[in-house]
Design an enzyme around this catalytic site. Structure first.
Site, short mmCIF file in Angstrom:
data_model
loop_
_atom_site.label_atom_id
_atom_site.label_comp_id
_atom_site.label_asym_id
_atom_site.label_seq_id
_atom_site.Cartn_x
_atom_site.Cartn_y
_atom_site.Cartn_z
N ARG A 164 6.89 -14.94 7.42
CA ARG A 164 7.79 -14.97 6.25
C ARG A 164 8.64 -16.24 6.24
O ARG A 164 9.81 -16.22 5.85
CB ARG A 164 8.70 -13.73 6.20
CG ARG A 164 7.98 -12.42 6.13
CD ARG A 164 7.17 -12.25 4.84
NE ARG A 164 6.49 -10.98 4.87
CZ ARG A 164 5.27 -10.82 5.42
NH1 ARG A 164 4.62 -11.83 5.95
NH2 ARG A 164 4.70 -9.62 5.41
N SER A 238 10.47 -5.29 1.09
CA SER A 238 11.15 -5.27 2.40
C SER A 238 12.41 -6.12 2.34
O SER A 238 12.34 -7.30 2.01
CB SER A 238 10.24 -5.84 3.48
OG SER A 238 9.04 -5.12 3.50
N GLU A 333 14.99 -10.77 4.53
CA GLU A 333 13.83 -11.49 3.99
C GLU A 333 14.17 -11.96 2.57
O GLU A 333 13.68 -12.98 2.10
CB GLU A 333 12.63 -10.51 3.96
CG GLU A 333 11.35 -11.13 3.51
CD GLU A 333 10.19 -10.13 3.50
OE1 GLU A 333 10.00 -9.40 4.50
OE2 GLU A 333 9.49 -10.07 2.48
#
Ligand SMILES: Cc1cc2nc3c(=O)[nH]c(=O)nc-3n(C[C@H](O)[C@H](O)[C@H](O)COP(=O)(O)OP(=O)(O)OC[C@H]3O[C@@H](n4cnc5c(N)ncnc54)[C@H](O)[C@@H]3O)c2cc1C
Length: 337
Positions: A164, A238, A333
């Site tokens: 990520r 998420s 995130e």
């Protein structure tokens, strides 16, 4: 070009937060991107590049010129015996791109079906799901340098993809506007059905030799059953990354919680953030208009009318309690604005 003033960003973010952009314009070509970069300088306002708004949390009105990325198009720019090279406009929807590949029987992105957002944002955090990340099909990207207006190509190595992560979230944050991404896709299907839930879904459907369409359908079914649909409940997928902890910390957690899930990687042991959040007692907790999803504790939700700041505060409380309980720091995130 039409530059609009004081535009609500409510329809442009999947969290469903009602904040305004001071100025807002759509860019349908690289020249329009360059024009808007210049314009933001003239206006003495920052430029904010908006894709599908599925990985942002708006905590305030944006005193900025918002460039909504709308560069479209698919162009086959090369092929060899094994692969094709497809150049895709940054404003194409990621899922439409995946469907286009499946229709043409080009393999590589089927495990990434139904991820919201645009193609241009996909390298920003090296999107991934069900055992695949885009770095595996990424060839290069084209981006406009905001300082010089020159176009620069970035190879996979130059993007410095991680979990990520990419250079565009770190050293080159807000320096480039991505206009096109070139992918290499396989002409022969390379089936990746190892991920537990995919395997199980295929068994339930009685599929023994899956096609890439079967994999995509399975991923879509799984995602629909597990994740809230942003069209119904505001969310950005998420909220936190899955943390990797040093082995001694993992062992300490395991001594108290023998069932803690853990996956070894080069840096230590990755623990699902959802597990940590659930153990800290947050799963399904609702605080008026916002909360933690009842099925997937990694997803923070806006039931309607919630504020970005409320969600930010909730995320801080979750971070604090997980750190206190497990000595593990959760990193968001989602991009806070
Ligand atoms: C229900 C749901 C499920 C999700 N599942 C996953 C998943 O499985 N895996 C995963 O990795 N992610 C997932 N996400 C997160 C999200 O979909 C991805 O991060 C997606 O790539 C974001 O794309 P976007 O166009 O919406 O980006 P935005 O939210 O619009 O922007 C994100 C960031 O990228 C920057 N940016 C966007 N476009 C450009 C551009 N062209 N040039 C330069 N900068 C740009 C923005 O300025 C911002 O900082 C999920 C989100 C939701 C809502």
């Amino acid at each position: 070009m039409n530059i609009q003033e004081n535009i609500s960003l409510l329809p442009f973010n999947t969290f469903g937060i009602d904040k305004n952009a001071r100025f807002f314009a759509q860019a349908k070509s690289t020249d329009e991107v360059k024009y808007l970069i210049r314009k933001s300088e003239e206006m003495h306002l920052p430029l904010f590049v908006l894709g599908g708004g599925s990985n942002i949390l708006l905590t305030k009105n944006l005193e900025a010129l918002v460039l909504k990325m709308e560069i479209k198009g698919f162009e086959l720019i090369g092929e060899n015996e094994k692969e094709i090279f497809l150049k895709v406009g940054a404003g194409e929807s990621w899922h439409d791109f995946v469907m286009y590949c499946i229709q043409n029987n080009w393999a590589g992105v089927e495990n990434l079906s139904l991820i919201p957002g645009t193609v241009g944002a996909s390298p920003m955090q090296n999107i991934g799901a069900y055992g695949v990340e885009i770095k595996e099909v990424f060839d290069h990207l084209e981006a406009v340098d905001r300082d010089t207006l020159e176009i620069k190509n970035f190879s996979s190595e130059e993007c410095r993809f991680g979990y990520r992560e990419s250079v565009f979230k770190n050293d080159l944050k807000e320096r480039y506007v991505i206009t096109h991404v070139v992918f290499h896709l396989s002409k022969a299907p390379v089936i990746n059905a190892e991920y537990g839930a995919i395997k199980q879904t295929l068994i339930e459907k009685g599929i023994e030799s899956p096609t890439i369409k079967d994999i995509s359908d399975a991923v879509i079914d799984i995602r629909r059953s597990k994740l809230p649909d942003p069209a119904r409940i505001g969310n950005a997928g998420s909220f936190f990354k899955n943390p990797t902890v040093p082995v001694p910390i993992f062992e300490k957690i395991k001594s108290a919680y023998p069932n803690v899930p853990g996956f070894s990687n080069e840096e230590g042991i990755k623990i699902p953030a959802a597990w940590l959040i659930e153990q800290a007692g947050w799963k399904g907790k609702r605080f008026e208009n916002i909360g933690v999803h009842q099925l997937q504790p990694l997803v923070l939700v806006n039931y309607g009318g919630g504020e970005g700041n409320e969600i930010k505060e909730l995320s801080s409380k979750i971070q604090e309690s997980v750190q206190k309980k497990f000595n593990v720091v959760l990193q968001p995130e989602v991009n806070f604005l």
